[in-house]
Every structure is written in structure tokens, then in C-alpha cells.
Design a protein around this motif. Structure first.
Motif, PDB file in Angstrom:
ATOM      1  N   GLN A 186     -46.638 -31.393  -7.549  1.00  0.00           N
ATOM      2  CA  GLN A 186     -45.322 -31.396  -8.191  1.00  0.00           C
ATOM      3  C   GLN A 186     -44.321 -30.695  -7.276  1.00  0.00           C
ATOM      4  OE1 GLN A 186     -44.871 -30.528 -12.539  1.00  0.00           O
ATOM      5  NE2 GLN A 186     -43.757 -28.718 -11.817  1.00  0.00           N
ATOM      6  N   PHE A 187     -43.154 -31.306  -7.124  1.00  0.00           N
ATOM      7  CA  PHE A 187     -42.143 -30.780  -6.203  1.00  0.00           C
ATOM      8  C   PHE A 187     -40.796 -30.655  -6.904  1.00  0.00           C
ATOM      9  CE2 PHE A 187     -45.395 -32.966  -3.827  1.00  0.00           C
ATOM     10  CZ  PHE A 187     -45.690 -32.086  -2.789  1.00  0.00           C
ATOM     11  N   ASP A 192     -36.266 -37.502   2.268  1.00  0.00           N
ATOM     12  CA  ASP A 192     -36.863 -38.024   3.496  1.00  0.00           C
ATOM     13  C   ASP A 192     -36.205 -37.327   4.683  1.00  0.00           C
ATOM     14  OD1 ASP A 192     -38.079 -39.434   5.483  1.00  0.00           O
ATOM     15  OD2 ASP A 192     -37.484 -41.418   4.779  1.00  0.00           O
ATOM     16  N   ALA A 193     -36.692 -36.118   4.972  1.00  0.00           N
ATOM     17  CA  ALA A 193     -36.037 -35.242   5.937  1.00  0.00           C
ATOM     18  C   ALA A 193     -36.155 -35.706   7.382  1.00  0.00           C
ATOM     19  CB  ALA A 193     -36.592 -33.826   5.803  1.00  0.00           C
ATOM     20  N   LYS A 194     -37.035 -36.676   7.641  1.00  0.00           N
ATOM     21  CA  LYS A 194     -37.177 -37.179   9.012  1.00  0.00           C
ATOM     22  C   LYS A 194     -36.327 -38.430   9.268  1.00  0.00           C
ATOM     23  CE  LYS A 194     -41.716 -36.996   8.591  1.00  0.00           C
ATOM     24  NZ  LYS A 194     -43.170 -37.076   8.860  1.00  0.00           N
ATOM     25  N   LEU A 237     -33.751 -26.387   7.584  1.00  0.00           N
ATOM     26  CA  LEU A 237     -34.612 -27.529   7.280  1.00  0.00           C
ATOM     27  C   LEU A 237     -36.069 -27.207   7.614  1.00  0.00           C
ATOM     28  CD1 LEU A 237     -35.008 -30.532   6.535  1.00  0.00           C
ATOM     29  CD2 LEU A 237     -34.393 -31.110   8.895  1.00  0.00           C
ATOM     30  N   GLN A 238     -36.281 -26.596   8.767  1.00  0.00           N
ATOM     31  CA  GLN A 238     -37.638 -26.235   9.171  1.00  0.00           C
ATOM     32  C   GLN A 238     -38.258 -25.228   8.198  1.00  0.00           C
ATOM     33  OE1 GLN A 238     -38.447 -24.147  13.083  1.00  0.00           O
ATOM     34  NE2 GLN A 238     -39.254 -26.203  13.546  1.00  0.00           N
ATOM     35  N   SER A 239     -37.428 -24.321   7.671  1.00  0.00           N
ATOM     36  CA  SER A 239     -37.942 -23.330   6.716  1.00  0.00           C
ATOM     37  C   SER A 239     -38.416 -23.996   5.433  1.00  0.00           C
ATOM     38  CB  SER A 239     -36.865 -22.285   6.403  1.00  0.00           C
ATOM     39  OG  SER A 239     -35.868 -22.796   5.513  1.00  0.00           O
ATOM     40  N   TRP A 240     -37.821 -25.128   5.073  1.00  0.00           N
ATOM     41  CA  TRP A 240     -38.253 -25.831   3.855  1.00  0.00           C
ATOM     42  C   TRP A 240     -39.647 -26.424   4.045  1.00  0.00           C
ATOM     43  CZ3 TRP A 240     -32.957 -28.717   3.155  1.00  0.00           C
ATOM     44  CH2 TRP A 240     -32.011 -27.814   2.647  1.00  0.00           C
ATOM     45  N   ILE A 246     -40.776 -29.402   1.094  1.00  0.00           N
ATOM     46  CA  ILE A 246     -40.946 -30.785   1.535  1.00  0.00           C
ATOM     47  C   ILE A 246     -42.164 -30.850   2.442  1.00  0.00           C
ATOM     48  CG2 ILE A 246     -38.550 -31.538   1.292  1.00  0.00           C
ATOM     49  CD1 ILE A 246     -38.039 -30.850   4.149  1.00  0.00           C
ATOM     50  N   THR A 247     -42.783 -31.994   2.511  1.00  0.00           N
ATOM     51  CA  THR A 247     -44.000 -32.145   3.311  1.00  0.00           C
ATOM     52  C   THR A 247     -43.772 -33.150   4.432  1.00  0.00           C
ATOM     53  OG1 THR A 247     -44.892 -33.954   1.969  1.00  0.00           O
ATOM     54  CG2 THR A 247     -45.375 -31.714   1.246  1.00  0.00           C
ATOM     55  N   LYS A 248     -44.606 -33.069   5.458  1.00  0.00           N
ATOM     56  CA  LYS A 248     -44.478 -33.960   6.610  1.00  0.00           C
ATOM     57  C   LYS A 248     -44.723 -35.417   6.236  1.00  0.00           C
ATOM     58  CE  LYS A 248     -45.960 -30.417   9.903  1.00  0.00           C
ATOM     59  NZ  LYS A 248     -46.961 -30.056  10.927  1.00  0.00           N
ATOM     60  N   SER A 249     -45.514 -35.637   5.218  1.00  0.00           N
ATOM     61  CA  SER A 249     -45.860 -37.010   4.823  1.00  0.00           C
ATOM     62  C   SER A 249     -44.841 -37.609   3.858  1.00  0.00           C
ATOM     63  CB  SER A 249     -47.236 -37.028   4.163  1.00  0.00           C
ATOM     64  OG  SER A 249     -47.246 -36.219   2.989  1.00  0.00           O
ATOM     65  N   ALA A 250     -43.803 -36.850   3.530  1.00  0.00           N
ATOM     66  CA  ALA A 250     -42.862 -37.289   2.493  1.00  0.00           C
ATOM     67  C   ALA A 250     -41.797 -38.237   3.044  1.00  0.00           C
ATOM     68  CB  ALA A 250     -42.191 -36.077   1.850  1.00  0.00           C
ATOM     69  N   ASN A 251     -42.149 -39.520   3.168  1.00  0.00           N
ATOM     70  CA  ASN A 251     -41.115 -40.501   3.492  1.00  0.00           C
ATOM     71  C   ASN A 251     -40.526 -41.041   2.187  1.00  0.00           C
ATOM     72  OD1 ASN A 251     -42.780 -42.620   2.481  1.00  0.00           O
ATOM     73  ND2 ASN A 251     -43.754 -42.859   4.479  1.00  0.00           N
TER      74      ASN A 251
END
Length: 417
Positions: A186-187, A192-194, A237-240, A246-251
């Protein structure tokens, strides 16, 4: 002798025109002399329309135009992404359209290829259209289209997890901290931060720019994607990522799926999936504008799509007449009511509550540069965001992005010489 006969002919026509009405001015006479030939009605006009849904809508509107003018309007279903390439082939052979439909970031490219015609409008004709939308469709001081759709991102949220939408970025972080629970998947807050389209308002909320804009357009040699303000926001952004918000896989596809399952409190998206989210979450689905960031209004990208006139059209006078008819207030009100999209007119308002946030946000958004060089920005900025997610120092990642943009733009412009 031929010159004298020509002068005498013009004089005779002028006298005849003047005699038709006691109040005709010299300007009106000149207009009649110059425009009468253009006003000869063609049998038909052709439009390239993007998709079945658009075809159905414009069939009804163009039938009205035919009843009004007697001009048949031929609709051809042609994907928006294919239209510029197709026009470059079909236009010279006379098989192209009179009107075609494109996003504003293709305006400069279409004009420079000789595909989009400059359109002259009076101030009266432009009343009711959004200035920001018109500017987005203006290249090098030339108006190339009239807006139909404007799009920006905003905040979609689940009222079951987020009772009140955030007013500030501090509120966003507090909600993310409170609601996020990795064990439950749960978030509180995701986006989509990338993807540069979605992370733009978070990176550029305090300053910086892609290309410096001046009264003559964009200076492609002045790039500030690594301005100190952008770097600072890159660190945030990096701190999040570090805090697990947020996660690296979160597209975007992953986030959409989680949101529909009720696992995401809020995320950044556009109006295109409004009904889908309403169906999934019911009354718990709501929308809001971006919060402020250190007192400044956050501004996402503004996208504008509109009708262009082909430079190859032999009926530009009537193509413009049709263009104004398609985008008048009544037809754009019908468009937003039926198509669930925000239009490029300020005198048209959506009746749908869930679209209101997007409508308001579009008035506080930044149009993507409509020059061909913008195509060289997406990959370097996307790569920078990926590097930041993997722990690279934001300054180094954004410095590399600037260097990549500068290099690609230089190569691109060198090929034009």
C-alpha cells in the motif's frame, strides 16, 4: 498598352463595386477584389480524423457544416501519429487532406517540412480560445492551428486512503509517510518518476527550464535542465526512493493497476482514464490540482492538440472556415460533454466533476516546447531519472542529461545546414 488596360479594368470594377452600396469603404472594396475568387465554394473538403470515436463525433458536426454551406466533408480515419509522415507523401500528389490533426509539439516540425500552413486570424476570430493553447500552436510567430484538446496531469486520489487532497508538498510527504505500508503493498503517493512527462513538475517547480524562451521563440543553445533548483529537486526525488514512497519498479501501468485495486492513495495522471477509475473505485475516486511547492504553484506539462491546414490544400479559405466551425463554442461544448476531454476554449466548461481539476490545472501548466529539438530531450531526461532512482548523484545525472541534449541538438541542427 497592356498595363493601361489592366489599370482601366481595375478602375471599372472598383466603380461598379462602389456603386453597389453607398457605404462601402476602400478597404471593403479591396477585400472584395482580393477575396471573391477565393470564396468560390469547392465541392468537398477532406479531414484526416484520429480514430473511430473521433470519426463518429465529427461525422455529426460536418453534416451540419454541409447543410450550412453545401460543401461535402470527407472524413478519413488516419492515426494521429501517422499523419505527418503520410502528408509528406500524399500532399505533393494531391491526395492529402485540407485539415489534419496533430499535437502541438509537432507544430514546428510540420511547418519546417512545409506541411502546415500559416493561418491568418482576426482578433475577433480568436476570441474565446485559450491564449496558452494558441501560443502552443504558434511557431516562430505564425499561428498554425486552432486548439481542440488541452491536456495536463493532476492528482487522482482514493478518498478511502486520502480524506483530503494535499495543499502543499509537505502534505504530500506526510500522507506518503502515514499511508505507505510495504507489507500490504500500500502506497500513500506514487508517480512514474522515471518518465519525464510525469516528473517534470516535481523537478522544475522552483526554477530551471528546458530551452530558454524569448520573444523570438526558444534558444536551443540555452539549456537549464541542470539548474541548481532542478538539482535540489532531484535530490528530493531520490529521497522518496530512499524512504520507500516510490519504488524503482513503479511505472505508470503498475501504478494504474495498484490504484484501481485500492492500494494507492494518490498518484499523478491525466484525464484519459477517468471513467476507468470511476468504475473501479466508485465514489471513492476523486481528482485535485497539484499542491504548491514552497509557496509556488506546481505546473505540469500542457499538451495541446488541434486542427492544422495543409500547405498543400487548394481550398485554404474554406478549410479555415471549416476549422472555425469545428472549434466554435457550441461544438467544443458538445465535444467536452461527449468526449470527456478538456477543450482549448476558455468559454467552454466541463460539466463533469471529475474533470474540473484537469480543467483548472490546464490553466497552470507549461506547454512543451513545440520545436523539433524537443525530441532530443526525452531520452536524456528519462535516463537521468533512471540514474537518480539507482542512487547516482542528481547533479551528475542532470549534468549528463544537459550534455546529451546539447550534443544531440547540435548534431540535429548541423544536419540541416
Amino acid at each position: 498598352m497592356k498595363q493601361l488596360m489592366k489599370v482601366m479594368s481595375i478602375l471599372l470594377v472598383t466603380i461598379l463595386l462602389a456603386s453597389c452600396g453607398p457605404n462601402r469603404t476602400k478597404e471593403e472594396i479591396n477585400k472584395a477584389l482580393n477575396d471573391d475568387e477565393k470564396k468560390t465554394k469547392p465541392e468537398s473538403l477532406t479531414m484526416w480524423v484520429d480514430g473511430d470515436k473521433q470519426m463518429s463525433f465529427y461525422k455529426e458536426i460536418t453534416d451540419e457544416y454541409t447543410k450550412k454551406t453545401g460543401i461535402k466533408v470527407i472524413l478519413k480515419n488516419t492515426a494521429q501519429d501517422d499523419q505527418v509522415d503520410n502528408l509528406s507523401l500524399d500532399g505533393p500528389s494531391g491526395k492529402g487532406p485540407d485539415l489534419f490533426f496533430q499535437p502541438h509539439d509537432r507544430a514546428g516540425d510540420a511547418y519546417l517540412q512545409g506541411l502546415a500552413a500559416e493561418i491568418k486570424f482576426t482578433d475577433k476570430e480568436l476570441q474565446g480560445y485559450s491564449k496558452e493553447a494558441l501560443d502552443a500552436l504558434n511557431y516562430d510567430g505564425k499561428q498554425l492551428a486552432l486548439p481542440v484538446i488541452v491536456e495536463s496531469t493532476a492528482i487522482a486520489y482514493n478518498k478511502k486512503l486520502v480524506k483530503t487532497p494535499p495543499k502543499t508538498m509537505k502534505d504530500v510527504e506526510q500522507i506518503a509517510e502515514k499511508v505507505t505500508n510495504k507489507e500490504k503493498k500500500q502506497f500513500g503517493f506514487m508517480f512514474d518518476a522515471k518518465n519525464f512527462y510525469f516528473n517534470y513538475p516535481f523537478l522544475f517547480s522552483q526554477g530551471g527550464y528546458i530551452f530558454k524562451e524569448n520573444k523570438n521563440g526558444f534558444d536551443t543553445k540555452d539549456v537549464a535542465v541542470n539548474a541548481p533548483e532542478v538539482i535540489k529537486n532531484g535530490q528530493r526525488l531520490q529521497s522518496w526512493y530512499d524512504k520507500g514512497y516510490i519504488t524503482k519498479s513503479a511505472n505508470q501501468d503498475v501504478i494504474v493497476g495498484l490504484f484501481k485495486e485500492g492500494q494507492v492513495g494518490m498518484f499523478v495522471t491525466g484525464p484519459w482514464q477517468t471513467q476507468e477509475f470511476k468504475d473501479a473505485l466508485g465514489e471513492n475516486f476523486a481528482t485535485a490540482t497539484f499542491p504548491t511547492d514552497n509557496g509556488k504553484q506546481m505546473k505540469p506539462f500542457l499538451g495541446v492538440r488541434g486542427w492544422f491546414i495543409s500547405e498543400y490544400s487548394k481550398e485554404k479559405y474554406w478549410a479555415k472556415d471549416l476549422l472555425l466551425f469545428l472549434t466554435n463554442q457550441a461544438h467544443m461544448q458538445k465535444y467536452t460533454d461527449e468526449m470527456q476531454e478538456i477543450t482549448g476554449r476558455t468559454d467552454v466548461t466541463s460539466k463533469k466533476k471529475l474533470l474540473k481539476a484537469y480543467e483548472q490545472q490546464a490553466r497552470h501548466a507549461v506547454a512543451m516546447p513545440n520545436i523539433p529539438e524537443m525530441s532530443q530531450v526525452w531520452d536524456p531526461m528519462g535516463n537521468a531519472a533512471t540514474f537518480i532512482s539507482n542512487g547516482k548523484k542528481p547533479k551528475a545525472a542532470l549534468d549528463e542529461a544537459k550534455d546529451g541534449i546539447d550534443e544531440q541538438v547540435e548534431i540535429m541542427n548541423a544536419s540541416k545546414k
